[in-house]
Structure formats: structure tokens, C-alpha cells
Design an enzyme around this catalytic site. Structure first.
Site, PDB file in Angstrom:
ATOM      1  N   ARG A  56       0.845  -1.194   0.000  1.00 32.61           N
ATOM      2  CA  ARG A  56       0.000   0.000   0.000  1.00 32.61           C
ATOM      3  C   ARG A  56       0.877   1.238   0.000  1.00 32.61           C
ATOM      4  NH1 ARG A  56       1.487   1.772   4.167  1.00 32.61           N
ATOM      5  NH2 ARG A  56       0.326   3.686   3.831  1.00 32.61           N
ATOM      6  N   GLY A  57       0.221   2.384  -0.225  1.00 29.52           N
ATOM      7  CA  GLY A  57       0.927   3.638  -0.415  1.00 29.52           C
ATOM      8  C   GLY A  57       1.090   3.865  -1.908  1.00 29.52           C
ATOM      9  N   ALA A  58       0.678   5.039  -2.386  1.00 27.62           N
ATOM     10  CA  ALA A  58       0.643   5.275  -3.837  1.00 27.62           C
ATOM     11  C   ALA A  58       1.976   4.981  -4.526  1.00 27.62           C
ATOM     12  CB  ALA A  58       0.191   6.711  -4.121  1.00 27.62           C
ATOM     13  N   ARG A  99      -7.126  -0.557  -7.074  1.00 27.47           N
ATOM     14  CA  ARG A  99      -7.140   0.662  -6.264  1.00 27.47           C
ATOM     15  C   ARG A  99      -7.264   1.858  -7.208  1.00 27.47           C
ATOM     16  NH1 ARG A  99      -5.060   0.676  -1.137  1.00 27.47           N
ATOM     17  NH2 ARG A  99      -6.462   2.430  -0.894  1.00 27.47           N
ATOM     18  N   GLN A 206      -3.392   2.671   9.836  1.00 28.11           N
ATOM     19  CA  GLN A 206      -2.047   2.742   9.263  1.00 28.11           C
ATOM     20  C   GLN A 206      -1.096   3.555  10.137  1.00 28.11           C
ATOM     21  OE1 GLN A 206      -4.880   3.471   7.600  1.00 28.11           O
ATOM     22  NE2 GLN A 206      -4.804   2.817   5.474  1.00 28.11           N
ATOM     23  N   ASP A 247      -2.298  10.526  -2.543  1.00 29.52           N
ATOM     24  CA  ASP A 247      -2.561   9.488  -3.529  1.00 29.52           C
ATOM     25  C   ASP A 247      -2.860  10.063  -4.904  1.00 29.52           C
ATOM     26  OD1 ASP A 247      -2.941   6.556  -2.160  1.00 29.52           O
ATOM     27  OD2 ASP A 247      -3.307   8.177  -0.750  1.00 29.52           O
ATOM     28  N   ASN A 257      -6.103  11.995  -0.157  1.00 34.16           N
ATOM     29  CA  ASN A 257      -5.247  11.217   0.746  1.00 34.16           C
ATOM     30  C   ASN A 257      -6.167  10.419   1.662  1.00 34.16           C
ATOM     31  OD1 ASN A 257      -2.510  10.564   1.607  1.00 34.16           O
ATOM     32  ND2 ASN A 257      -3.009  11.595   3.517  1.00 34.16           N
ATOM     33  N   LYS A 258      -5.575   9.625   2.526  1.00 33.56           N
ATOM     34  CA  LYS A 258      -6.348   8.743   3.391  1.00 33.56           C
ATOM     35  C   LYS A 258      -7.454   9.493   4.123  1.00 33.56           C
ATOM     36  CE  LYS A 258      -5.818   5.249   3.480  1.00 33.56           C
ATOM     37  NZ  LYS A 258      -6.524   4.289   2.577  1.00 33.56           N
TER      38      LYS A 258
END
Length: 356
Positions: A56-58, A99, A206, A247, A257-258
Site C-alpha cells: 500500500r501507499g501510492a 485501487r 495505518q 494518492d 489522501n487517506k
């Protein structure tokens, strides 16, 4: 399972073993309690790893996608190049659906498909070598970008600062130092001291599971807080700046973003605290005019109802709304830090200048 290979004090999140011809990721769903690598071999395993946040993480998703496309290319048999390109393109469409918000995923897939097209008339061995080299280039490029982002971001901080971060934008989500955590880790490496407040980041935690883990292992003074505690630590004067990853960044500076990031930005604006977004230019989508055009992934409500509990902590059958991201309005963002420099308002001009 293979044993984890470490980079410094933090495990490597993605690695391709050329000798074994195998792609491995660190299963981030098991952290911090267990450090275990998974081998990705099939398109279904790759889709699941991205969709379920094992990787995970762009930026990290983009790096992983590059290697995934190479592994999938090797699995395609036959000499007909048009059939090969069609199958590889189909794999790209499939992986991209895992995603949809993270623009790096689509960006990396397009890079790999372009490379395949450019070498379509080459012998199979040369074609696969070109794809492998492109995947490595994407990976090395992210490391270089993270280093530069960390340097630019560190120029905005001073020794002793209190910082607040949301979600996870460190080495596990990227490469090397990370983006949102990059200046903190780089500064710490150089002897600077920061006090960091890590939002736990509901519902997937996270910040609690990953950011706190990374910072603690790197010797950073980190304090875990619930998302709802951000306001009081800001009011207490304990926060000098907020650092987050991204992201997707729209052409006007609106940033996805999250989930919960926009709330942090609103609080920071109220208390007069700088709010910095850090990410590579690959997350900047100049074809997306504003945040209203960013697709927002909605995830299973069980992540709210039961995921981290021994038994469900909500009434049976309760409806849930579980967007994975929110969009922070560009007017709330003090600066956007990229590997090419620091962008400031108006973002329609400063972001466009990055691509000239």
C-alpha cells in the site's frame, strides 16, 4: 515464506530477486506484530495484495505494479506479439481496478505497456529484459524522488519541531525515506530531534500499525493519538507543522489522501499551523481539473464494524459508509512538496510549471 530482507531498521516493502526470478512484498496487514514476506506469482495474487493493502501507499503500489507487469509478461506464452500485447494490456486493466484512486498504479502500468510496445518487434528475451529494466527504473526513480522530497521537506522544518502526521507515508508506503515521513527520518538521521504525533488513522490504523512502527524503529520521539485528539494537541501548541502524503493531486492542488486528512487540514487552518502535502510528481494528475473529479474508493463496511475487534463492536446489520480517501481543498494546503521543488499557491500555476 522467505525471510525478510532489511533496509536499515525497517524491512524492505518490495523486492525482486533476479536470481530466483521471484517478486516478494512485505505483508503490511500483519505489521507490527509479524514481519512476513509474500511471493506474488499470479495476477489474482497481485490484485489481492494491492486491494487488501498487503502492499500500500501510492508510490509503493506503482513500484509493485512495475514488477507485477514484468512477472505477468513472463507468464505469457506464444510468439504472436499482438496476442502478447493484448494479454499484457488486459492484465494492466485488471490490476488497475484494484485501487482506482492511486494514480501511481495507472502511471506505472502505462509505463510498462509503453515499454512493451516499443520493444514489440524484439526477440522475446530482449523484450522481457526491457520490461525488467523499466520496472527497476521505476523503483530507482522512486528512491531518488523520495530522497529529493525529503530534502525539500526538511528545509521547511527546524530542530525541535512538533509535527503531526496522518496515515502512513514512510518507507513502507514508498521507497527509502518516504514522502510525508521523509523529512522526519532524514532529519533524524542527521541528528535533528522532532516530536511527532501519529494519528492512528481509522479504520485501517495505518498510523498506529505502520507510522508508529517506522518512527519508533528509527529512533524518533513518536506519540500515538486517536484521530479525534488532533485538535487538542494543536490547541496545546504542541504541533508546529502537519506532514501528509498523497494518492492523487489534481491540477488545482486539491489532494486525495487517506480518509481523515481533510479534517486535519481544517484543524491546522483554524490553529494557524502549516499543512504540507508531500509526494512525487507521478501523483500529480494534470488531466484531473479538481478534487471533484478524483474517484473515491469505497471499502467494505466490515472494516468499521469488526476488523480490529474480537467481536463486532456495532449492531448487527448496521449500515456503514467507508470511503478510503477524502479530498483536501487546495486552499487548506500551505505547500505541496515534490522531488522538483516546493509548490505554493496558486497551484494551477506552480504545479503546471513542474511539467514544463
Amino acid at each position: 515464506m522467505e525471510k525478510t530482507v532489511f533496509q536499515g531498521t525497517i524491512p524492505a516493502n518490495i523486492r525482486y530477486d533476479r536470481k530466483a526470478e521471484a517478486l516478494y512484498i512485505l505483508d503490511q496487514t500483519l505489521l507490527p506484530g509479524e514481519e512476513r514476506e509474500l511471493r506474488l506469482q499470479t495476477a489474482e495474487e497481485m490484485y489481492d495484495a494491492i486491494r487488501t493493502l498487503k502492499v500500500r501507499g501510492a508510490p509503493a503500489i506503482g513500484v509493485c505494479a512495475g514488477y507485477c507487469m514484468y512477472v505477468l509478461a513472463k507468464s505469457i506464452r506464444g510468439e504472436d506479439r499482438q496476442v502478447f500485447l493484448k494479454k499484457l494490456s488486459d492484465y494492466g486493466v485488471y490490476l488497475n481496478a484494484s485501487r482506482p484512486t492511486a494514480v501511481n498504479l495507472n502511471w506505472a502500468i502505462r509505463q510498462m505497456l509503453r515499454t512493451a510496445l516499443e520493444h514489440a518487434d524484439s526477440p522475446r528475451g530482449q523484450l522481457l529484459d526491457a520490461l525488467y529494466e523499466k520496472a527497476v527504473e521505476i523503483h530507482q526513480d522512486d528512491i531518488s524522488k523520495c530522497n529529493a522530497i525529503s530534502e525539500f521537506g526538511l528545509s521547511l522544518l527546524k530542530d525541535g519541531d512538533g509535527l503531526l502526521t496522518h496515515c502512513n507515508a514512510g518507507p513502507l508506503a514508498t521507497s527509502r525515506y518516504g514522502t510525508g515521513l521523509g523529512p522526519i527520518l532524514l532529519g533524524t538521521e542527521r541528528g535533528m530531534r522532532f516530536r511527532v504525533f501519529s494519528d492512528e488513522t481509522r479504520p485501517l490504523l495505518q498510523g498506529a500499525r505502520l507510522t508508529s512502527y517506522e518512527l519508533q524503529r528509527s529512533g524518533v520521539d513518536v506519540t500515538l493519538i486517536c484521530d479525534s485528539m488532533a485538535s487538542i494537541v494543536m490547541k496545546n501548541g504542541w504541533v508546529n507543522a502537519c506532514l501528509v502524503g498523497c494518492d492523487r493531486v489534481a491540477a488545482n492542488g486539491d489532494t486525495a489522501n487517506k480518509i481523515g486528512t481533510s479534517g486535519v487540514a481544517i484543524l491546522a487552518k483554524h490553529y494557524g499551523i502549516p499543512f504540507y502535502v508531500l509526494g512525487p510528481t507521478s501523483t500529480v494528475d494534470m488531466d484531473c481539473p479538481d478534487g471533484a473529479h478524483i474517484p473515491i474508493e469505497e471499502r467494505d463496511g466490515e472494516e468499521i464494524r469488526s476488523l480490529w475487534y474480537e467481536k463486532p463492536m456495532a449492531p448487527s446489520g448496521i449500515k456503514c459508509y467507508n470511503p478510503a480517501f477524502d479530498v483536501t481543498d487546495h486552499e487548506l494546503i500551505t505547500a505541496i512538496v515534490t522531488e522538483k521543488g516546493i509548490c505554493r499557491p496558486p497551484y494551477t500555476k506552480s504545479l503546471a510549471a513542474l511539467f514544463r
